[in-house]
Design a protein around this motif. Structure first.
Motif, PDB file in Angstrom:
ATOM      1  N   ASP A 117       0.799  -1.232   0.000  1.00  0.00           N
ATOM      2  CA  ASP A 117       0.000   0.000   0.000  1.00  0.00           C
ATOM      3  C   ASP A 117       0.832   1.283   0.000  1.00  0.00           C
ATOM      4  O   ASP A 117       0.271   2.378  -0.022  1.00  0.00           O
ATOM      5  N   GLN A 118       2.149   1.181   0.049  1.00  0.00           N
ATOM      6  CA  GLN A 118       2.989   2.365   0.119  1.00  0.00           C
ATOM      7  C   GLN A 118       2.993   3.132  -1.210  1.00  0.00           C
ATOM      8  O   GLN A 118       3.108   2.529  -2.278  1.00  0.00           O
ATOM      9  N   ALA A 119       2.911   4.432  -1.120  1.00  0.00           N
ATOM     10  CA  ALA A 119       2.830   5.285  -2.313  1.00  0.00           C
ATOM     11  C   ALA A 119       4.023   5.077  -3.231  1.00  0.00           C
ATOM     12  O   ALA A 119       3.887   5.044  -4.461  1.00  0.00           O
ATOM     13  N   GLN A 120       5.213   4.931  -2.669  1.00  0.00           N
ATOM     14  CA  GLN A 120       6.411   4.774  -3.486  1.00  0.00           C
ATOM     15  C   GLN A 120       6.345   3.499  -4.326  1.00  0.00           C
ATOM     16  O   GLN A 120       6.717   3.504  -5.508  1.00  0.00           O
ATOM     17  N   ASN A 121       5.851   2.412  -3.731  1.00  0.00           N
ATOM     18  CA  ASN A 121       5.754   1.148  -4.468  1.00  0.00           C
ATOM     19  C   ASN A 121       4.721   1.227  -5.580  1.00  0.00           C
ATOM     20  O   ASN A 121       4.928   0.706  -6.683  1.00  0.00           O
ATOM     21  N   ILE A 122       3.583   1.862  -5.291  1.00  0.00           N
ATOM     22  CA  ILE A 122       2.544   2.022  -6.312  1.00  0.00           C
ATOM     23  C   ILE A 122       3.069   2.866  -7.465  1.00  0.00           C
ATOM     24  O   ILE A 122       2.868   2.553  -8.644  1.00  0.00           O
ATOM     25  N   SER A 123       3.765   3.945  -7.134  1.00  0.00           N
ATOM     26  CA  SER A 123       4.304   4.852  -8.144  1.00  0.00           C
ATOM     27  C   SER A 123       5.308   4.154  -9.044  1.00  0.00           C
ATOM     28  O   SER A 123       5.276   4.293 -10.271  1.00  0.00           O
ATOM     29  N   GLN A 124       6.206   3.371  -8.447  1.00  0.00           N
ATOM     30  CA  GLN A 124       7.218   2.680  -9.242  1.00  0.00           C
ATOM     31  C   GLN A 124       6.582   1.654 -10.172  1.00  0.00           C
ATOM     32  O   GLN A 124       6.957   1.549 -11.347  1.00  0.00           O
ATOM     33  N   ALA A 125       5.597   0.904  -9.650  1.00  0.00           N
ATOM     34  CA  ALA A 125       4.918  -0.095 -10.481  1.00  0.00           C
ATOM     35  C   ALA A 125       4.197   0.579 -11.651  1.00  0.00           C
ATOM     36  O   ALA A 125       4.189   0.055 -12.782  1.00  0.00           O
ATOM     37  N   PHE A 126       3.589   1.733 -11.403  1.00  0.00           N
ATOM     38  CA  PHE A 126       2.875   2.460 -12.450  1.00  0.00           C
ATOM     39  C   PHE A 126       3.840   2.951 -13.531  1.00  0.00           C
ATOM     40  O   PHE A 126       3.570   2.826 -14.733  1.00  0.00           O
ATOM     41  N   GLN A 127       4.982   3.490 -13.110  1.00  0.00           N
ATOM     42  CA  GLN A 127       5.957   3.989 -14.088  1.00  0.00           C
ATOM     43  C   GLN A 127       6.473   2.863 -14.975  1.00  0.00           C
ATOM     44  O   GLN A 127       6.627   3.031 -16.194  1.00  0.00           O
ATOM     45  N   GLU A 128       6.747   1.709 -14.374  1.00  0.00           N
ATOM     46  CA  GLU A 128       7.246   0.573 -15.160  1.00  0.00           C
ATOM     47  C   GLU A 128       6.192   0.095 -16.152  1.00  0.00           C
ATOM     48  O   GLU A 128       6.507  -0.210 -17.309  1.00  0.00           O
ATOM     49  N   ALA A 129       4.937   0.023 -15.704  1.00  0.00           N
ATOM     50  CA  ALA A 129       3.857  -0.409 -16.591  1.00  0.00           C
ATOM     51  C   ALA A 129       3.632   0.599 -17.715  1.00  0.00           C
ATOM     52  O   ALA A 129       3.371   0.218 -18.863  1.00  0.00           O
ATOM     53  N   TRP A 130       3.743   1.888 -17.405  1.00  0.00           N
ATOM     54  CA  TRP A 130       3.537   2.951 -18.396  1.00  0.00           C
ATOM     55  C   TRP A 130       4.525   2.808 -19.562  1.00  0.00           C
ATOM     56  O   TRP A 130       4.187   3.106 -20.710  1.00  0.00           O
ATOM     57  N   ASN A 131       5.733   2.352 -19.266  1.00  0.00           N
ATOM     58  CA  ASN A 131       6.778   2.263 -20.280  1.00  0.00           C
ATOM     59  C   ASN A 131       6.620   1.063 -21.219  1.00  0.00           C
ATOM     60  O   ASN A 131       7.302   1.006 -22.241  1.00  0.00           O
TER      61      ASN A 131
END
Length: 413
Positions: free
Chosen positions: A44-58
């Protein structure tokens, strides 16, 4: 279109609950022609969600999140995604009124924390949630689609069925996308792959994908096109190719189940069946009676777990139990022959084995004998299963059903 699934939640990450959403969404995306690159679980940590989103976006054009849309402080998916996209969150008055009605019904006021669920990204499309308080949202940005769904599977599935699938089909460049699921039993996944490897290796259209299930393997054949008749023709051709290679291991298509296929064979022949179970503890009878109208073919089921029960209820000779034991071909045959005789059914099935676990490493945990009684005599097959107690019982019950199917279809001599 390439897709990625991100499941958010410490309870999923730590294994406290099963990740049902990943399996369900994977199957649904495959059925409408999407190429799933991966699915990921993050806390649930914001940093983990953000990193997963950036990787998926690419790497993906479709990104689906589940979880993190609720009212608590650790529900951060919506906030993280909109922050990354530079989108403000705005109150949706209609959803806020919906929340007021829900909470009023249960005698709870709509405080600021709960109102958070009515905040949605500017310009998004709302996905109604009839079974919860957090709506889903669809965001279109550049050439990407981001879909945010709540975490509970009982909320996700209706939302996908009612709204998400139709939306995604509308985004496809194809007029027609059809998938057939061919269901295979009795053939290991690796062996199955070898038989149709050349079809699996063909990239593009049609697309063939294997998905292993607990007791069987599913072959997904997806065809995309502009004309329905063309798609149907190609689908029929490819299904025929696979059927030719798999033969009697392929038992059904799409919504067909093994229980349903066996029931239809019994209905068609006006046949009856009875069961005598030891290690499966009634699971086989349960599967046979899961079908509406099963009282027309299911006559009797006996669970005879102890040796005493086997002797009293099924007249298994003590000499057999003393000489070769309860887990033996002789016992399975005695059980299946006597239940068929006493019930006057056309067919009968028996199970006896070691479901485990055991403290003795020499115990043959997973060894099961399955008997089949027929008008022409009895059959018995020996199986060695891998897994825990429940898994062994499930595999044995399924194998017994399949043995009856094979006989009724004329594959056993």
């Amino acid at each position: 279109m390439k897709a990625e699934i991100i499941n958010v939640g410490n309870e999923v990450l730590l294994g406290n609950i099963l990740n049902e959403n990943a399996r369900y969404l994977s199957e649904k995306l495959a059925s409408i022609g999407f190429e799933l690159l991966c699915h990921k679980v993050v806390g649930d940590q914001a940093q983990n969600i953000s990193q997963a989103f950036q990787e998926a976006w690419n790497r993906a054009q479709l990104i689906i999140f589940t979880g993190g849309l609720g009212a608590t402080v650790d529900d951060l998916t919506k906030e993280v995604v909109t922050s990354q996209l530079g989108l403000p969150l705005e109150k949706n008055s209609l959803w806020e009124d919906h929340l007021k009605a829900i909470y009023k019904k249960v005698g709870i006021g709509l405080d600021e924390k709960r109102k958070k669920q009515a905040l949605v990204p500017r310009g998004c499309t709302i996905i109604p949630n009839d079974n919860g308080t957090a709506p889903g949202v669809i965001i279109e940005r550049e050439d990407k689609i981001i879909i945010l769904l709540p975490g509970p599977p009982e909320e996700v599935k209706p939302m996908v069925e009612k709204s998400v699938l139709s939306y995604l089909k509308g985004k496809s460049p194809w007029n027609v996308i059809k998938t057939h699921v061919l269901k295979v039993i009795g053939l290991g996944e690796a062996t199955l792959e070898d038989r149709i490897r050349d079809l699996i290796d063909i990239e593009g259209n049609p697309r063939v994908v294997l998905m292993a299930q607990p007791t069987e393997t599913h072959v997904y054949v997806t065809v995309k096109g502009m004309d329905k008749d063309d798609v149907d023709s190609i689908l029929k051709e490819w299904e025929g190719k696979i059927r030719d290679r798999l033969g009697f291991y392929l038992y059904g298509v799409n919504e067909e189940t093994l229980e349903g296929v066996v029931a239809n064979l019994l209905f068609e022949g006006n046949y009856t069946v009875s069961t005598a179970e030891s290690c499966t503890g009634g699971l086989l009878a349960d599967k046979l009676t899961d079908i509406p109208g099963s009282s027309n073919y299911f006559l009797r089921g006996i669970v005879c777990y102890s040796n005493q029960a086997k002797m009293e209820l099924l007249q298994v000779p003590r000499e057999i139990l003393d000489s070769v034991g309860a887990v033996s071909e002789e016992t399975a045959r005695a059980m299946v022959e006597n239940i068929r005789s006493s019930s006057s059914s056309h067919f009968s099935l028996s199970t006896t084995g070691y479901a485990g676990p055991s403290d003795d490493p020499d115990d043959p945990v997973g060894l099961v004998y399955i008997g089949l009684g027929t008008p022409q005599g009895s059959y018995c097959q020996k199986f060695n299963y891998w897994g825990n107690r429940r898994s062994v019982k499930e595999q044995a019950a399924v194998s017994a059903l399949n043995l009856l199917r094979l006989y009724l279809e004329g594959h056993l001599q």
